[in-house]
Design a protein around this motif. Structure first.
Motif, PDB file in Angstrom:
ATOM      1  N   CYS A  79     -44.115  -3.489  -0.554  1.00 30.95           N
ATOM      2  CA  CYS A  79     -42.733  -3.869  -0.250  1.00 30.95           C
ATOM      3  C   CYS A  79     -41.751  -2.815  -0.763  1.00 30.95           C
ATOM      4  CB  CYS A  79     -42.416  -5.229  -0.867  1.00 30.95           C
ATOM      5  SG  CYS A  79     -43.356  -6.600  -0.155  1.00 30.95           S
ATOM      6  N   THR A  80     -42.056  -2.239  -1.919  1.00 34.16           N
ATOM      7  CA  THR A  80     -41.214  -1.171  -2.473  1.00 34.16           C
ATOM      8  C   THR A  80     -41.233   0.050  -1.567  1.00 34.16           C
ATOM      9  OG1 THR A  80     -41.596  -1.937  -4.734  1.00 34.16           O
ATOM     10  CG2 THR A  80     -40.874   0.348  -4.463  1.00 34.16           C
ATOM     11  N   ALA A  81     -42.418   0.436  -1.104  1.00 37.91           N
ATOM     12  CA  ALA A  81     -42.538   1.585  -0.204  1.00 37.91           C
ATOM     13  C   ALA A  81     -41.818   1.320   1.111  1.00 37.91           C
ATOM     14  CB  ALA A  81     -44.010   1.898   0.053  1.00 37.91           C
ATOM     15  N   GLY A  82     -41.951   0.102   1.634  1.00 34.85           N
ATOM     16  CA  GLY A  82     -41.234  -0.255   2.853  1.00 34.85           C
ATOM     17  C   GLY A  82     -39.737  -0.185   2.668  1.00 34.85           C
ATOM     18  N   GLY A  83     -39.254  -0.585   1.487  1.00 31.06           N
ATOM     19  CA  GLY A  83     -37.826  -0.512   1.200  1.00 31.06           C
ATOM     20  C   GLY A  83     -37.314   0.921   1.136  1.00 31.06           C
ATOM     21  N   ILE A  84     -38.114   1.820   0.570  1.00 30.96           N
ATOM     22  CA  ILE A  84     -37.735   3.233   0.522  1.00 30.96           C
ATOM     23  C   ILE A  84     -37.546   3.777   1.935  1.00 30.96           C
ATOM     24  CG2 ILE A  84     -38.574   5.552  -0.042  1.00 30.96           C
ATOM     25  CD1 ILE A  84     -39.942   4.319  -2.505  1.00 30.96           C
ATOM     26  N   LEU A  85     -38.506   3.501   2.804  1.00 28.08           N
ATOM     27  CA  LEU A  85     -38.432   3.995   4.181  1.00 28.08           C
ATOM     28  C   LEU A  85     -37.259   3.366   4.934  1.00 28.08           C
ATOM     29  CD1 LEU A  85     -42.226   3.926   5.147  1.00 28.08           C
ATOM     30  CD2 LEU A  85     -40.833   5.939   4.631  1.00 28.08           C
ATOM     31  N   SER A  86     -37.091   2.065   4.791  1.00 32.03           N
ATOM     32  CA  SER A  86     -36.087   1.371   5.593  1.00 32.03           C
ATOM     33  C   SER A  86     -34.665   1.761   5.203  1.00 32.03           C
ATOM     34  CB  SER A  86     -36.263  -0.148   5.477  1.00 32.03           C
ATOM     35  OG  SER A  86     -35.959  -0.596   4.182  1.00 32.03           O
ATOM     36  N   CYS A  87     -34.392   1.879   3.916  1.00 28.43           N
ATOM     37  CA  CYS A  87     -33.025   2.179   3.477  1.00 28.43           C
ATOM     38  C   CYS A  87     -32.720   3.679   3.465  1.00 28.43           C
ATOM     39  CB  CYS A  87     -32.784   1.590   2.091  1.00 28.43           C
ATOM     40  SG  CYS A  87     -32.714  -0.209   2.076  1.00 28.43           S
ATOM     41  N   GLY A  88     -33.641   4.482   2.940  1.00 26.87           N
ATOM     42  CA  GLY A  88     -33.393   5.921   2.848  1.00 26.87           C
ATOM     43  C   GLY A  88     -33.207   6.572   4.206  1.00 26.87           C
ATOM     44  N   LEU A  89     -34.109   6.307   5.119  1.00 23.44           N
ATOM     45  CA  LEU A  89     -34.061   6.946   6.441  1.00 23.44           C
ATOM     46  C   LEU A  89     -32.872   6.462   7.266  1.00 23.44           C
ATOM     47  CD1 LEU A  89     -37.851   6.915   7.410  1.00 23.44           C
ATOM     48  CD2 LEU A  89     -36.509   8.817   6.497  1.00 23.44           C
ATOM     49  N   THR A  90     -32.586   5.163   7.237  1.00 20.86           N
ATOM     50  CA  THR A  90     -31.499   4.645   8.065  1.00 20.86           C
ATOM     51  C   THR A  90     -30.132   5.108   7.566  1.00 20.86           C
ATOM     52  OG1 THR A  90     -31.602   2.586   6.766  1.00 20.86           O
ATOM     53  CG2 THR A  90     -32.751   2.615   8.878  1.00 20.86           C
ATOM     54  N   HIS A  91     -29.923   5.090   6.264  1.00 23.87           N
ATOM     55  CA  HIS A  91     -28.632   5.554   5.735  1.00 23.87           C
ATOM     56  C   HIS A  91     -28.439   7.042   5.996  1.00 23.87           C
ATOM     57  CE1 HIS A  91     -26.637   2.213   3.643  1.00 23.87           C
ATOM     58  NE2 HIS A  91     -27.853   1.720   3.446  1.00 23.87           N
ATOM     59  N   MET A  92     -29.486   7.815   5.886  1.00 28.08           N
ATOM     60  CA  MET A  92     -29.368   9.245   6.186  1.00 28.08           C
ATOM     61  C   MET A  92     -29.035   9.460   7.662  1.00 28.08           C
ATOM     62  SD  MET A  92     -32.139  12.329   5.774  1.00 28.08           S
ATOM     63  CE  MET A  92     -33.061  11.785   7.219  1.00 28.08           C
ATOM     64  N   ALA A  93     -29.619   8.651   8.550  1.00 21.81           N
ATOM     65  CA  ALA A  93     -29.404   8.805   9.981  1.00 21.81           C
ATOM     66  C   ALA A  93     -27.955   8.533  10.381  1.00 21.81           C
ATOM     67  CB  ALA A  93     -30.344   7.884  10.758  1.00 21.81           C
ATOM     68  N   VAL A  94     -27.274   7.630   9.662  1.00 23.14           N
ATOM     69  CA  VAL A  94     -25.889   7.310  10.012  1.00 23.14           C
ATOM     70  C   VAL A  94     -24.896   8.044   9.114  1.00 23.14           C
ATOM     71  CG1 VAL A  94     -26.512   5.051  10.943  1.00 23.14           C
ATOM     72  CG2 VAL A  94     -25.880   5.240   8.535  1.00 23.14           C
ATOM     73  N   THR A  95     -25.310   9.136   8.499  1.00 24.46           N
ATOM     74  CA  THR A  95     -24.406   9.929   7.666  1.00 24.46           C
ATOM     75  C   THR A  95     -23.128  10.327   8.396  1.00 24.46           C
ATOM     76  OG1 THR A  95     -26.192  10.783   6.256  1.00 24.46           O
ATOM     77  CG2 THR A  95     -24.169  12.071   6.326  1.00 24.46           C
ATOM     78  N   PRO A  96     -23.183  10.774   9.674  1.00 21.99           N
ATOM     79  CA  PRO A  96     -21.925  11.113  10.364  1.00 21.99           C
ATOM     80  C   PRO A  96     -20.947   9.940  10.435  1.00 21.99           C
ATOM     81  CG  PRO A  96     -23.802  11.995  11.570  1.00 21.99           C
ATOM     82  CD  PRO A  96     -24.364  11.109  10.503  1.00 21.99           C
ATOM     83  N   LEU A  97     -21.443   8.742  10.729  1.00 21.42           N
ATOM     84  CA  LEU A  97     -20.568   7.568  10.773  1.00 21.42           C
ATOM     85  C   LEU A  97     -20.000   7.259   9.392  1.00 21.42           C
ATOM     86  CD1 LEU A  97     -22.657   5.173  13.070  1.00 21.42           C
ATOM     87  CD2 LEU A  97     -20.531   6.332  13.666  1.00 21.42           C
ATOM     88  N   ASP A  98     -20.841   7.361   8.375  1.00 22.80           N
ATOM     89  CA  ASP A  98     -20.401   7.104   7.011  1.00 22.80           C
ATOM     90  C   ASP A  98     -19.354   8.117   6.578  1.00 22.80           C
ATOM     91  OD1 ASP A  98     -20.554   5.679   4.515  1.00 22.80           O
ATOM     92  OD2 ASP A  98     -21.714   7.347   3.709  1.00 22.80           O
ATOM     93  N   LEU A 327     -12.899  -1.110   9.272  1.00 23.69           N
ATOM     94  CA  LEU A 327     -13.826  -2.229   9.474  1.00 23.69           C
ATOM     95  C   LEU A 327     -14.594  -2.167  10.803  1.00 23.69           C
ATOM     96  CD1 LEU A 327     -15.049  -4.872   8.493  1.00 23.69           C
ATOM     97  CD2 LEU A 327     -13.056  -6.076   9.425  1.00 23.69           C
ATOM     98  N   PRO A 328     -13.953  -1.879  11.950  1.00 24.53           N
ATOM     99  CA  PRO A 328     -14.729  -1.841  13.204  1.00 24.53           C
ATOM    100  C   PRO A 328     -15.899  -0.861  13.162  1.00 24.53           C
ATOM    101  CG  PRO A 328     -12.384  -1.896  13.683  1.00 24.53           C
ATOM    102  CD  PRO A 328     -12.511  -1.685  12.208  1.00 24.53           C
ATOM    103  N   LEU A 329     -15.646   0.318  12.618  1.00 26.98           N
ATOM    104  CA  LEU A 329     -16.717   1.306  12.510  1.00 26.98           C
ATOM    105  C   LEU A 329     -17.807   0.815  11.568  1.00 26.98           C
ATOM    106  CD1 LEU A 329     -17.935   4.057  13.083  1.00 26.98           C
ATOM    107  CD2 LEU A 329     -16.483   5.023  11.297  1.00 26.98           C
ATOM    108  N   ARG A 330     -17.408   0.166  10.492  1.00 20.42           N
ATOM    109  CA  ARG A 330     -18.407  -0.306   9.529  1.00 20.42           C
ATOM    110  C   ARG A 330     -19.231  -1.459  10.104  1.00 20.42           C
ATOM    111  NH1 ARG A 330     -18.856  -3.224   4.437  1.00 20.42           N
ATOM    112  NH2 ARG A 330     -20.412  -2.102   3.202  1.00 20.42           N
TER     113      ARG A 330
END
Length: 366
Positions: A79-98, A327-330
């Motif tokens: 579950c820890t490994a799955g959390g690393i993949l799910s959060c790290g990769l997705t947040h990095m992918a939306v860096t331009p929006l952030d 807010l709309p973008l978020r």
């Protein structure tokens, strides 16, 4: 030879949190005489399906069909490994929006809208500038995801054990809320230093190119303690967000299986179960964005302004601005992000032989 009953299945509290993937129809059609049936059905257990049928009729295996026992150290590690993949990769992918969102929060006069914000960044920093701050984003949210998902599974089981089977089933939403809040307190301690550097890199051009030079520059200018200057507003943003994320997801997924899908979860295909995970995650993400947005504006303001206080943020942005600016973008970003996170997390669980998260409660044992 009789197949012994797995004692670990008896000790799971509560049983509704996870579903077995035994195919009921296949069992009924393929029961063979002469073999004891550990599942309590008339007849006996079926032989495994042939390899050629796996591709078109594959379902997520039950915990006892994989090499990982539920609630074992290996389970929490997965579950820890799955959390690393799910959060790290997705947040990095939306860096331009952030990046656009943070600048809209900090400098609304310059970054007036989503489209103009992208235009300003492209003109001033080029296409390369859209991923400014991706390293602290990847590392920070990977650490956060590890603790968020790993400790959520731990605390969910821990609080369920304290409550007992009957109360755990009756007050399951409270357990989801308590487990996710407890996990997020720990997760944000890991995230906070990376978030402080990320916001400074993204909103102050020329401050630093990324984490490698930004981290020591930040510490030299304000001291190591300043890395945790935003921990309280970060908790204020992330704890309600995570409570909404997990509790809403669990209940939405259960409702989908109960009201929208005619077949029980354990008879649904892998693709359908993962699709439910994404849909439930996306809807949960919309609620998350609305609940946590005021604190998100506050975190961005404090990390961008040296010596600033929450009162300064309210005075400059106003209460309405704290709740609505960006807010709309978020909503779009967090909805997509949360849906993708649950999809990746449950895909990883399936990959290691664990069931997807949530679903209809299992029938009560008589």
């Amino acid at each position: 030879m009789a197949i012994p009953e797995n004692p670990s299945r008896q000790s799971l509290i509560p049983s509704f949190l996870y579903s077995s993937s035994v195919r009921m129809a296949n069992l009924e059609q393929n029961l063979m005489p002469g073999v004891d049936n550990p599942f309590g059905f008339s007849g006996s257990i079926a032989t495994p399906p042939s390899a050629e049928g796996i591709g078109r009729n594959f379902t997520i295996p039950a915990p006892n069909e994989s090499g990982i026992k539920m609630f074992s150290p290996a389970f929490y590690a997965a579950c820890t490994a799955g959390g690393i993949l799910s959060c790290g990769l997705t947040h990095m992918a939306v860096t331009p929006l952030d990046l656009v969102k943070c600048n809209m929060q900090i400098n609304p006069a310059k970054y007036k809208s989503i489209s103009s914000g992208f235009g300003v960044l492209l003109k001033e920093q080029g296409a390369k500038g859209f991923f400014r701050g991706w390293v602290p984003t990847l590392l920070g949210y990977s650490a956060q995801g590890a603790c968020k998902f790993g400790f959520y599974e731990f605390f969910k089981k821990y609080y369920s054990d304290i409550a007992g089977p009957e109360n755990a089933a009756k007050y399951k939403t409270i357990i989801y809320l308590a487990g996710s809040a407890s996990a997020e307190v720990i997760a944000d301690i890991c995230l906070c230093p990376f978030e402080a550097v990320k916001v400074r890199v993204q909103t102050q051009p020329g401050f630093a190119r990324g984490l490698a030079d930004g981290f020591p520059k930040f510490v030299k200018a304000e001291g190591a303690a300043a890395l945790y200057k935003g921990i309280v507003p970060l908790w204020g943003r992330q704890i309600p967000y995570t409570m909404m994320k997990f509790a809403t997801f669990e209940n939405i997924v259960e409702a989908i299986y109960k009201y929208a899908i005619p077949a029980p979860k354990d008879q649904c295909s892998k693709g359908l179960q993962l699709g439910v995970s994404f849909a439930g995650g996306y809807v949960a993400g919309v609620f998350c964005a609305i609940v946590s947005h005021p604190a998100d504006n506050l975190v961005s303001f404090l990390n961008n302004s040296k010596g600033a206080t929450a009162g300064d943020a309210v005075k400059k942005l106003g209460l309405l601005g704290l709740c609505t600016r960006g807010l709309p973008l978020r909503i779009f970003m967090i909805g997509t992000l949360t849906g993708a996170q649950w999809g990746i997390y449950d895909s990883f669980k399936v990959f290691v032989g664990l069931p997807t998260t949530g679903g209809s409660p299992a029938p009560a044992k008589k």
